[in-house]
Design a protein around this motif. Structure first.
Motif, short mmCIF file in Angstrom:
data_model
loop_
_atom_site.label_atom_id
_atom_site.label_comp_id
_atom_site.label_asym_id
_atom_site.label_seq_id
_atom_site.Cartn_x
_atom_site.Cartn_y
_atom_site.Cartn_z
N LEU A 140 -24.44 -64.39 119.24
CA LEU A 140 -24.17 -63.13 119.33
C LEU A 140 -25.39 -62.44 120.15
CD1 LEU A 140 -22.90 -61.71 115.96
CD2 LEU A 140 -21.50 -62.34 118.03
N THR A 141 -26.51 -62.87 120.02
CA THR A 141 -27.69 -62.35 120.87
C THR A 141 -27.58 -62.95 122.36
OG1 THR A 141 -29.35 -62.71 118.91
CG2 THR A 141 -30.31 -62.63 121.26
N LEU A 142 -26.98 -64.31 122.52
CA LEU A 142 -26.91 -64.73 123.99
C LEU A 142 -25.58 -63.94 124.77
CD1 LEU A 142 -27.12 -68.52 123.35
CD2 LEU A 142 -28.77 -67.00 124.52
N LEU A 143 -24.73 -63.64 123.94
CA LEU A 143 -23.66 -62.83 124.57
C LEU A 143 -24.07 -61.39 124.73
CD1 LEU A 143 -20.38 -64.27 122.57
CD2 LEU A 143 -21.29 -65.07 124.59
N ALA A 144 -24.80 -60.81 124.02
CA ALA A 144 -25.17 -59.48 124.24
C ALA A 144 -25.95 -59.36 125.42
CB ALA A 144 -25.93 -58.96 122.93
N GLU A 145 -26.96 -60.34 125.44
CA GLU A 145 -27.94 -60.44 126.79
C GLU A 145 -27.11 -60.59 127.90
OE1 GLU A 145 -31.18 -59.57 126.99
OE2 GLU A 145 -30.99 -59.04 124.74
N ASN A 146 -25.80 -61.55 127.95
CA ASN A 146 -25.29 -61.80 128.99
C ASN A 146 -23.79 -61.25 128.84
OD1 ASN A 146 -24.23 -63.33 131.29
ND2 ASN A 146 -24.20 -65.15 130.35
N PRO A 147 -23.55 -59.99 129.15
CA PRO A 147 -22.21 -59.33 128.81
C PRO A 147 -20.93 -60.01 129.73
CG PRO A 147 -23.80 -57.83 129.21
CD PRO A 147 -24.49 -58.96 129.66
#
Length: 300
Positions: A140-147
């Motif tokens: 989720l952190t990776l996806l939030a940082e890479n929308p």
């Protein structure tokens, strides 16, 4: 652990009249139980009980504390004295600038894991797979940082996946992330630009020496009940089949496992394999990348 502590925490009788007095008593109880960072933990627990941000606690120290708040604070202190992690008492843990729900069904996201996040974000990716996602903090952190990216998180535990889905909804990432129950590659289809995992890497022989707080976390997320490398063998054996061309794999490791996990990747033909240290200088992440299937000078 509470021997010699004669506060309201163990006697059931409140002796404090202000927030500050209660905080002093609670801190003393934690220090007597040899809790590292007793003052910090007591402040976090008091702020939680009062329903305020911890950085505002100083403003209310002179205020009277209600019997209800005192009783609730005593209860949280007693849980911490029993070595229950603060994050479990609060029900949340901060990770890479975001709050994640946690409980006894998932491994707490650690600050050291942010090293994996930082490395993952050094190159673009459109799709990510997180094997053994737990709370979902990494994916989720990776996806939030890479929308613009999407990702899949898998876990053997349905209880852990329930936590991950709650975190996904809370962060507004339901259009980017999906989750499924799986034991490593079981049922996983398609290819991904990025594969990440923080698998159970503690050897069974090392478990008795761990801090008592870890008894509150799922054992299956901590150890493979063997030499600590079982999960890496399973992950690396099939990783190439699920990576896109020039795809990357990032694996969190224990501080003595860098060479062994690197060798597993090299044996499968991964390139650019290297070990990345955390801020304390301990080996923390191993990364590898698939070679370019069409080198520029091929056939010349």
């Amino acid at each position: 652990m509470t021997s010699g502590v004669t506060t309201g925490v163990t006697s059931g009788v409140s002796t404090a009249t202000t927030v500050q007095q209660a905080l002093v008593i609670g801190t003393r109880a934690l220090a007597t139980a040899e809790i590292e960072g007793a003052g910090r933990d007591a402040r976090l627990l008091m702020a939680h009980v009062l329903g305020i941000a911890s950085d505002r606690l100083t403003l209310v120290l002179p205020d009277a504390i209600s019997p209800e708040a005192q009783a609730a604070f005593d209860a949280t202190i007693a849980r911490r004295v029993a070595r229950e992690p603060v994050s479990h008492i609060l029900g949340r843990r901060a990770f890479y600038g975001r709050e994640f729900q946690v409980n006894a069904d998932v491994l707490d996201p650690r600050p050291e894991t942010e090293i994996l996040i930082q490395e993952a974000l050094t190159q673009p990716f459109a799709s990510a797979l997180d094997l053994g996602t737990g709370s979902g903090a990494i994916l989720l952190t990776l996806l939030a940082e890479n929308p613009i990216s999407k990702g899949l998180g898998t876990d053997l535990s349905e209880a852990a996946l329930a936590v991950a889905r709650q975190n996904c909804a809370a962060l507004g990432l339901t259009k980017q992330a999906r989750f499924q129950q799986a034991h490593w590659w079981q049922g996983v289809e398609g290819s991904f630009d990025l594969i990440v995992s923080n698998p159970p890497y503690i050897a069974a022989s090392e478990m008795p020496a761990l801090s008592p707080e870890l008894a509150y976390e799922p054992r299956m997320a901590l150890t493979d009940e063997a030499d600590g490398l079982t999960s890496y063998r399973a992950i690396v054996a099939e990783a190439r089949a699920h990576l896109a061309p020039r795809g990357r794999i990032l694996l969190e490791i224990g501080p003595t496992q860098g060479a062994a996990v690197s060798d597993l990747l090299l044996a499968q033909g991964f390139k650019a394999v290297r070990v990345i240290a955390d801020l304390d200088g301990r080996d923390r992440v191993v990364r590898g990348q698939l070679p370019n299937p069409h080198p520029r000078n091929a056939g010349k």
